[in-house]
Motif scaffolding. Structure first.
Motif, PDB file in Angstrom:
ATOM      1  N   TYR A  30       0.829  -1.204   0.000  1.00 12.90           N
ATOM      2  CA  TYR A  30       0.000   0.000   0.000  1.00 12.90           C
ATOM      3  C   TYR A  30       0.868   1.261   0.000  1.00 12.90           C
ATOM      4  CZ  TYR A  30      -3.965  -3.046   1.158  1.00 12.90           C
ATOM      5  OH  TYR A  30      -4.929  -4.013   1.140  1.00 12.90           O
ATOM      6  N   ASP A  90       1.967   2.118  -3.418  1.00 15.75           N
ATOM      7  CA  ASP A  90       0.865   2.726  -4.172  1.00 15.75           C
ATOM      8  C   ASP A  90       0.644   4.179  -3.768  1.00 15.75           C
ATOM      9  OD1 ASP A  90       0.461   0.396  -5.559  1.00 15.75           O
ATOM     10  OD2 ASP A  90      -1.166  -0.319  -4.280  1.00 15.75           O
ATOM     11  N   ILE A  91       0.767   4.460  -2.475  1.00 21.84           N
ATOM     12  CA  ILE A  91       0.568   5.830  -1.994  1.00 21.84           C
ATOM     13  C   ILE A  91       1.628   6.756  -2.569  1.00 21.84           C
ATOM     14  CG2 ILE A  91       0.822   7.281   0.068  1.00 21.84           C
ATOM     15  CD1 ILE A  91      -0.789   5.242   1.609  1.00 21.84           C
ATOM     16  N   GLU A 141       0.860   7.563  -6.064  1.00 24.27           N
ATOM     17  CA  GLU A 141      -0.252   8.505  -6.178  1.00 24.27           C
ATOM     18  C   GLU A 141       0.197   9.935  -5.903  1.00 24.27           C
ATOM     19  OE1 GLU A 141      -3.613   8.457  -6.838  1.00 24.27           O
ATOM     20  OE2 GLU A 141      -3.332   6.466  -7.654  1.00 24.27           O
ATOM     21  N   ILE A 170      -5.494   4.650   0.356  1.00 22.13           N
ATOM     22  CA  ILE A 170      -5.403   4.516  -1.099  1.00 22.13           C
ATOM     23  C   ILE A 170      -6.725   4.901  -1.752  1.00 22.13           C
ATOM     24  CG2 ILE A 170      -5.240   2.834  -2.970  1.00 22.13           C
ATOM     25  CD1 ILE A 170      -2.566   3.539  -1.952  1.00 22.13           C
TER      26      ILE A 170
END
Length: 901
Positions: A321, A324-325, A328, A356
């Motif tokens: 995660y 992914d953060i 982003e 997320i």
């Protein structure tokens, strides 16, 4: 003898008195010690008063004197010694000798104490410090990637004013603080002043902060402060650091000696940070340095630093995660730091999963849990607030309707703004000019960026940083207070996507979603929806989209779907002003289209459908009709009707049309009297396609033609531009910016007879040759004065693009030996291409060199020891790059520019 007697008489009583005094010491020990205690208490009290006075002075930029420091040290020593004298007196057993010793010591120490008390009145306790030349500042220990290169410019003798620019939160202030600290350590004799400007900054505010930092008198008028600062700096080397500048400040008014007129060995520098390149221009910056977002490794390291490895390693899913953060957040340090701090103590994987989800919904504020006015969005919003008018602000917000990480075609963006009425000029060319100026202004304040990654059309596209885009949606959705009014969806999903439309929905943009995965549901019987973008979705029909509910819709874009039949429901949208049905498979348009009496923009590019004669006559306020890139021969007959009808539309501004035959071209020559903006000439049946000066001299073409495409004509072996008269001045296509030769399979040359390219195309910027398999040369393009992008794709026979001798042999008067404005050069599938140009041809403005499948091309179009100053990217295959002829000592310096395809 008498004299001796006199001396004895005087001395003996004194000696006798002293002897008696000392004899009495053992019996007066308590009194002597008590006297010492009292005097010592007075001295200690005096010492505390002095310390208080020093503390007050130091708070007011004063400093203790060396005299008082020495006095305080003596006091400390004497007080300690007095304590030693008192201590045995309390615990002793009385004896004559010990009592005498204690009493004698107390008497002597008492004299020292009294002397120190008397000295206090004769010494200066504090003094005013001289102004500090420099002062280090608290700053993060992590080094800015730009620090080393920026210091080179700060320390050189060339660049007097340096501008550091970039989007909010990218690390400009951090870099400036590090520069300040490096200068304080390395150049301690220079004056280094750091001033925080921020919004609404004035010359007087800068003056006051400089005077505070230098501890100079800041009272008086602006002119008096100016003289104070100038007199202090005029014979000193200095570096003035101005942080977060939003507009011009006059250095002369402030009192800063001219940095560009340093005398002798003096060095004068001004270094500023700003979010706007416009400010760099206003401040006459000599060197601009852009601070960009962090690369992946640096972004990941910074996030780990703020979250800590303990949290990230607490659960295998948390690390996934976390990756992914960071993706982003797009490398924006401000966002990475604030979100990292927010996630610092989150050990539950569900909290990370929710973060997320929130980030993908543009709800960064809900992740970081910051105070309302300290959040990432609030800090970034200063750039939005600085935009000069509401129209520009609205144009920026509508950039968020494009999907995340999606390149935005500039032309599509401008057409959106025009179609929404955000730009409303008297003519279409003026509207496009305003739109492109808006793009430049948004780029200047870092709300839009050049799309360096999308190299094939890099000058035609822009991008918006993910966090900036999220901020725009946050603003558009009332800063997260109410329900979501703007909905944006994109992507290829494994599961079906249902878009829920509520009464609050105002804008809906859905792009790049396959038809089978897309459906719509409604929670209302009517909507506020005014803008609907449904492009690139492969839709065959609009069954799940209840258009009858969209009574307030004014903008509808259905570009590039698979619609085979015109959705008749569209004809009920009586408020519709913009309709784009381009790149669909429509067979015909219904007569009911005439009901859209408010329609201003109708785009039907690249479709084959027939056009009812009755429709246009009823669209009384139509401004733009684009039928370019259409394949139907029916336009041979339609064009005269179009022209007749459009002449009766009072505000009609631009037509796009396709000419598919000799007959159509002849009729076009004879009757053309409407403003043509986009012209396609295709499927021509003869071997030579000639554009005479009588054709090129048509006033409507000269005033309006923006794009000319010549393509898909297998019979054409030569395209010819020729003068039909001695007067060549009549054939200037002064508005033409784009020229395309596409799928001209048998065309071997472009001929110029008594015409010069620079005269016919004075403003031409983009030239493309695509699938012109037999073309052998394009040397004539060197005579185009404004060309900025050249694309040569699938032209298999060309061995050298530009050859000066060939131009001379063809009778050209070669006006230049360089491409002064060429920024982008694309060369694809040039199987025979061996050389780009003769060595005398230069490319001073080249930024992107994009090469693919040109294996015989071994040389770059510039000296490898002196590449173009603005060069950014050389893209190609690894194998090609390794075979390019570059001297070994130059390859390492060019390697950073190479990007593998």
């Amino acid at each position: 003898m008498e004299a001796v007697n006199g001396v004895i008489t005087n001395i003996i009583p004194e000696i006798a008195g002293t002897v008696v005094e000392h004899i009495l010491y053992p019996f007066q020990v308590d009194n002597k010690v008590r006297d010492l205690e009292c005097a010592t208490r007075d001295l200690v009290a005096l010492k505390e008063d002095v310390k208080t006075k020093i503390e007050v002075a130091e708070r007011q930029n004063g400093s203790r004197t060396k005299q008082v420091v020495e006095w305080l040290n003596k006091v400390e020593s004497v007080v300690k010694e007095a304590e030693e004298i008192k201590r045995p007196n309390r615990k002793r057993r009385w004896s004559f000798w010990s009592s005498y010793t204690t009493s004698n010591s107390a008497v002597k120490k008492l004299c020292e104490v009294k002397n120190l008390c008397d000295q206090k009145s004769t010494i200066e306790v504090t003094m005013h410090l001289p102004p500090p030349l420099a002062q280090e500042m608290p700053a993060s220990s992590s080094k800015s990637p730009n620090l080393k290169s920026t210091l080179l410019f700060v320390n050189d003798d060339v660049h007097s004013i340096i501008g550091i620019w970039g989007m909010g939160g990218v690390g400009k202030t951090h870099l400036l603080k590090q520069i300040n600290n490096e200068l304080c350590r390395d150049r301690p004799s220079d004056v280094v002043v750091f001033v925080t400007c921020s919004k609404d900054c004035s010359e007087e505010k800068v003056q006051n902060e400089i005077l505070d930092k230098l501890r100079l008198d800041k009272y008086g008028s602006i002119e008096q402060k100016q003289n104070t600062i100038y007199n202090f700096l005029r014979e000193r080397s200095f570096v003035l650091l101005l942080d977060d500048l939003w507009g011009r400040v006059d250095l002369d008014t402030i009192g800063i000696p001219d940095p560009m007129s340093a005398i002798g060995k003096l060095k004068r520098k001004v270094v500023l940070t700003t979010r706007s390149t416009e400010v760099c221009g206003q401040m006459e910056v000599k060197k601009k340095i852009r601070v960009d977002v962090l690369k992946w490794d640096d972004a990941w390291s910074l996030f780990n630093e703020k979250v800590t490895e303990e949290t990230i390693d607490s659960d295998p899913l948390i690390k996934i995660y976390a990756v992914d953060i960071v993706k982003e957040l797009g490398g924006l340090p401000l966002a990475i730091i604030t979100v990292g701090r927010a996630m610092h103590d989150k050990m539950d994987r569900r909290e990370w999963e929710q973060a997320i989800v929130l980030l993908k919904q543009a709800r960064l504020n809900d992740v970081e849990f910051s105070h309302a006015n300290q959040s990432v969005f609030h800090i970034l919003k200063f750039s939005y607030d600085s935009l000069k008018n509401d129209s520009l602000k609205q144009c920026f917000l509508h950039c968020s309707l494009w999907p995340e990480d999606h390149p935005i075609q500039k032309n599509d963006l401008v057409e959106l703004w025009i179609g929404l009425g955000l730009i409303n000029e008297s003519n279409i060319q003026a509207a496009y000019n305003v739109g492109y100026s808006y793009i430049r202004r948004l780029q200047a304040v870092c709300l839009l960026e050049i799309d360096d990654d999308y190299t094939i059309n890099s000058d035609d596209t822009v991008k918006i940083h993910d966090v900036i885009r999220d901020m725009a949606l946050w603003i558009a959705n009332n800063k997260g207070v109410d329900t979501i009014n703007w909905i944006v969806r994109s992507g290829i999903f494994k599961e079906a996507q249902e878009i829920q439309i509520s009464h609050h929905t105002e804008k809906l943009s859905v792009m790049n979603i396959y038809e089978g995965n897309l459906s719509f549901s409604f929670t209302c019987s009517s909507t506020k929806l005014s803008t609907l973008l449904l492009s690139h979705n492969s839709l065959h029909n609009l069954k799940t989209l209840k258009l009858e509910l969209f009574s307030k819709l004014t903008f509808l874009n259905l570009y590039n779907n698979r619609l085979q039949f015109f959705p008749v429901e569209i004809c009920k949208l009586v408020h519709l002003q913009y309709l784009n049905l381009s790149k669909n498979s429509l067979k015909s348009l219904p007569e009911e289209l005439a009901k859209l009496t408010n329609l201003k923009y109708l785009l039907l590019r690249g479709i084959e459908c027939t056009f009812p004669n009755e429709v246009l006559s009823k669209l009384k306020i139509l401004r733009v009709l684009d039928l370019s890139d259409c394949y139907s021969d029916d336009y041979v007959e339609i064009f005269p009707m179009l022209e007749k009808v459009l002449q009766c539309v009072p505000n009609f501004q631009a037509l796009g049309i396709t000419i598919c035959s000799i007959i159509a071209l002849r009729k076009f020559h004879e009757t053309m009297s409407v403003p043509i903006r986009w012209l396609d000439v295709r499927s021509y049946e003869r071997s030579c396609l000639s554009f005479s000066s009588s054709f090129l001299g048509n006033s409507q073409l000269q005033s309006n033609l923006f794009s000319l495409k010549i393509r898909a004509s297998a019979s054409v072996e030569c395209v010819e531009f020729e003068s039909a008269s001695e007067d060549q001045s009549i054939c200037h296509l002064r508005r033409l910016e784009q020229l395309y030769f596409e799928a001209m399979w048998n065309m071997n040359e472009v001929k110029w007879k008594s015409l010069d390219p620079k005269d016919v195309f004075p403003r031409l910027q983009v030239v493309e040759f695509n699938a012109c398999h037999k073309l052998i040369s394009i040397s004539w393009v060197v005579n185009l004065p404004c060309i900025r992008e050249l694309r040569v794709l699938s032209c298999y026979s060309i061995k050298q693009l530009i050859c000066i001798n060939e131009l001379k042999n063809s009778g050209f008067n070669v006006s230049q030996h360089s491409f002064p404005f060429l920024k982008i050069l694309h060369l694809y599938y040039g199987y025979e291409l061996e050389s780009i140009s003769d060595p005398m041809i230069t490319f001073p403005a080249l930024e992107f060199l994009d090469i693919d499948d040109c294996d015989k091309l071994k040389k770059l179009p510039f000296r490898t020891d002196d590449p173009p100053r603005k060069l950014k990217i050389i893209s190609g295959s690894e194998e090609w790059w390794n075979n390019v002829e570059i001297e070994d000592n130059h390859r390492s310096s060019l390697q950073p520019f190479f990007k593998r395809l």
